[in-house]
Design a protein around this motif. Structure first.
Motif, PDB file in Angstrom:
ATOM      1  N   LYS A 167       0.857  -1.194   0.000  1.00 46.64           N
ATOM      2  CA  LYS A 167       0.000   0.000   0.000  1.00 46.64           C
ATOM      3  C   LYS A 167       0.888   1.239   0.000  1.00 46.64           C
ATOM      4  CE  LYS A 167      -2.126  -1.056   3.784  1.00 46.64           C
ATOM      5  NZ  LYS A 167      -3.102  -1.074   4.906  1.00 46.64           N
TER       6      LYS A 167
ATOM      7  N   ARG B 299      -4.987   1.948  -4.071  1.00 43.32           N
ATOM      8  CA  ARG B 299      -4.244   1.074  -4.970  1.00 43.32           C
ATOM      9  C   ARG B 299      -3.245   0.237  -4.170  1.00 43.32           C
ATOM     10  NH1 ARG B 299      -3.438   1.247 -10.331  1.00 43.32           N
ATOM     11  NH2 ARG B 299      -5.662   1.707 -10.215  1.00 43.32           N
TER      12      ARG B 299
ATOM     13  N   VAL C  22      -1.214   4.840 -11.675  1.00 40.58           N
ATOM     14  CA  VAL C  22      -2.348   5.432 -10.963  1.00 40.58           C
ATOM     15  C   VAL C  22      -2.581   6.855 -11.461  1.00 40.58           C
ATOM     16  CG1 VAL C  22      -3.301   6.068  -8.718  1.00 40.58           C
ATOM     17  CG2 VAL C  22      -1.872   4.029  -8.927  1.00 40.58           C
TER      18      VAL C  22
ATOM     19  N   GLU D  27      -4.160   6.775 -14.727  1.00 40.87           N
ATOM     20  CA  GLU D  27      -5.556   6.342 -14.622  1.00 40.87           C
ATOM     21  C   GLU D  27      -6.480   7.495 -14.276  1.00 40.87           C
ATOM     22  OE1 GLU D  27      -7.969   3.794 -11.303  1.00 40.87           O
ATOM     23  OE2 GLU D  27      -6.178   2.851 -12.145  1.00 40.87           O
TER      24      GLU D  27
END
Length: 307
Positions: A165, A265, A208, A211
């Protein structure tokens, strides 16, 4: 004699330098060169491109060195197996890890050494994920800790360990320190220090940001997680770091670790080993430790976010 000559060839392929290869084999350079010439004569093929210095292996040499690595690894595995049968596991376990997983390695090496007191461990850090797989294939390490990827086809065994994480590590001097959680878009607006783009840990972050459609332009880039912490400590930069590093270092004084959301994510991390017809006794023993590991639960117990 043949095994010794194969050792010379593997050493030369690894060191890419005649003198360094000779030193690693504890022989003189003329001895190494003569051994390689005898190997070429015995096999009937040219293995080394020679000039005044090492110019590389021939195409035939590149193919033969793969067999040499396999033969030497099988010899070592046989010797280790025999020793383990006689007196228990001994020798050296070689582990490679990507930088983001370095702090998690000790959660496996400690129980491994406790279970096998006659062994030693060598940990190679700062490897790219691709380098971990390459070193497994070339028998340079017994196991690796890295990201799961589609490259791990039938050649590799993967033991899941934990989900990586991410937190925004920020000094108290920046406004983000007042947040209870931060979005990735908010993180992108910080003066960031991040890993270099070629590293898998950075590529996860970039995916990320891509995205969510928010480009990120870090002010500082480095290949060291420790360097990220050092830059944040100056009070000028923030960073995005794996939560596993907080397991060892906690949250340093003057900083906050803010959970990142929208999206949440994670990346799948685990122990990877090359699939062999006969796995080395070291690799088998380390895999057994990994399969019993409670690493995921341990890494969930993170320190308080405020320091």
């Amino acid at each position: 004699m043949l095994l010794r000559q194969l050792e010379y060839l593997v050493a030369l392929a690894r060191e890419r330098h005649f003198a360094r290869a000779a030193d690693s084999c504890y022989v003189s350079q003329p001895t190494l060169s003569e051994g390689l010439r005898k190997l070429e004569t015995e096999l009937g093929v040219s293995l080394v491109r020679r000039d005044r210095k090492f110019e590389g292996l021939t195409p035939e040499g590149e193919r033969i060195v793969v067999w040499a690595q396999r033969i030497l690894a099988d010899r070592d595995a046989l010797q280790d197996e025999a020793v383990a049968i006689r007196s228990g596991l001994s020798g050296q376990l070689r582990v490679g890890a990507v930088p983001t997983a370095v702090t998690a390695v000790s959660l496996l090496t400690e129980p491994f050494c406790a279970q096998h007191p006659l062994t030693t461990v060598q940990v190679q850090t700062d490897l790219r994920s691709s380098e971990v797989l390459e070193k497994l294939q070339s028998y340079e390490i017994d196991a690796g800790i890295t990201y799961f990827s589609e490259e791990m086809d039938r050649r590799f065994a993967f033991v899941p360990l934990y989900r990586e994480k991410y937190v925004l590590l920020t000094p108290h001097t920046l406004g983000a320190a007042r947040l209870s959680q931060a979005t990735w878009e908010e993180a992108a607006r910080q003066p960031l220090c991040l890993l270099v783009p070629v590293m898998q840990g950075r590529r996860v972050l970039d995916s990320v940001f891509e995205e969510i459609g928010t480009p990120v332009r870090p002010r500082v880039e480095t290949d060291s997680i420790a360097s990220l912490f050092a830059h944040v400590k100056t009070g000028r930069w923030a960073s995005i770091v794996p939560h596993t590093w907080l397991h060892v270092f906690g949250v340093p004084t003057g900083m906050r670790a803010v959970p990142l959301v929208q999206p949440i994510r994670t990346a799948r991390m685990g122990l990877v080993a090359a699939k062999r017809d006969v796995a080395s006794v070291m690799a088998r023993a380390f895999i057994e430790v990994a399969e019993r590991s409670e690493m995921a639960a341990t890494l969930e117990r993170l320190p308080d976010r405020t320091a």
